[in-house]
Design a protein around this motif. Structure first.
Motif, short mmCIF file in Angstrom:
data_model
loop_
_atom_site.label_atom_id
_atom_site.label_comp_id
_atom_site.label_asym_id
_atom_site.label_seq_id
_atom_site.Cartn_x
_atom_site.Cartn_y
_atom_site.Cartn_z
N PHE A 56 0.81 -1.22 0.00
CA PHE A 56 0.00 0.00 0.00
C PHE A 56 0.84 1.26 0.00
O PHE A 56 0.36 2.33 -0.30
CB PHE A 56 -0.92 0.02 1.22
CG PHE A 56 -1.84 -1.14 1.27
CD1 PHE A 56 -2.90 -1.23 0.37
CD2 PHE A 56 -1.66 -2.15 2.20
CE1 PHE A 56 -3.76 -2.31 0.42
CE2 PHE A 56 -2.52 -3.23 2.25
CZ PHE A 56 -3.58 -3.31 1.36
N THR A 59 0.90 4.75 -2.12
CA THR A 59 -0.36 4.74 -2.82
C THR A 59 -0.91 6.15 -3.04
O THR A 59 -0.60 7.07 -2.31
CB THR A 59 -1.40 3.90 -2.04
OG1 THR A 59 -2.67 4.07 -2.65
CG2 THR A 59 -1.47 4.35 -0.60
N SER A 65 -5.11 3.38 2.62
CA SER A 65 -3.92 2.66 3.06
C SER A 65 -3.80 2.67 4.58
O SER A 65 -3.56 1.64 5.22
CB SER A 65 -2.71 3.30 2.39
OG SER A 65 -1.53 2.79 2.92
#
Ligand SMILES: [Zn+2]
Length: 172
Positions: A56, A59, A65
């Protein structure tokens, strides 16, 4: 890490309006998306995996996330402690370093070097967005779980041992 039992509460020093993200187990409060992005980039943890850079990270959706990571760390802490009962959502207050230091100076004095803390009375964790990692987060979350899971709050030395155990065993 310092875990005050006292009555001092550290909120509302600045007029900056704070925003919040509700996750399954927590309420994350912050001032700006910049702090959320910074926090996200420093928490290397994702559901079901450990020890390597999370999928994540970086991101475009730091809020999504963060929700996943914070709940994953929370659930891992519950698992390590074997304290899975339902507890009240813990507040995680994220501050940019300047505001974090202002609050710390006020609560703990100018000589304090503590990097984070948890206050039982308002069930709140205080975090510096510039100085955080998943171990620190797990440690403070463990304090919240331990204090709310047990009918009688354990002595602070005992709680500290449990919280340290969690941050050391996050990955295994
Ligand atoms: Zn502690």
């Amino acid at each position: 890490m310092w875990c005050p039992q006292g009555t001092a509460h550290g909120e509302a020093l600045s007029k900056v309006s704070r925003q919040s993200i509700e996750t399954r187990h927590t309420i994350v409060q912050y001032e700006s998306l910049k702090d959320i992005k910074r926090f996200d980039s420093k928490i290397d943890y994702s559901p079901g995996e450990g020890g390597f850079k999370s999928l994540f990270s970086g991101t475009k959706y730091p809020i999504d996330s963060i929700k996943k990571k914070v709940d994953a760390v929370f659930e891992r802490a519950q698992e390590i402690l074997d304290m899975r009962g339902r507890v009240k959502k813990v507040v995680i207050n994220i501050y940019p370093k300047k505001h974090f230091y202002e609050i710390r100076n006020r609560l703990a004095g100018k000589k304090s070097r503590i990097r984070s803390w948890y206050i039982f009375e308002n069930n709140t964790i205080y975090i510096n967005a510039h100085d955080i990692h998943e171990g620190i987060l797990a440690h403070e979350i463990a304090h919240a779980i331990v204090n709310h899971y047990m009918t009688v709050r354990p002595p602070s030395a005992t709680a500290e041992i449990l919280a340290r155990y969690v941050d050391k065993h996050l990955y295994f």
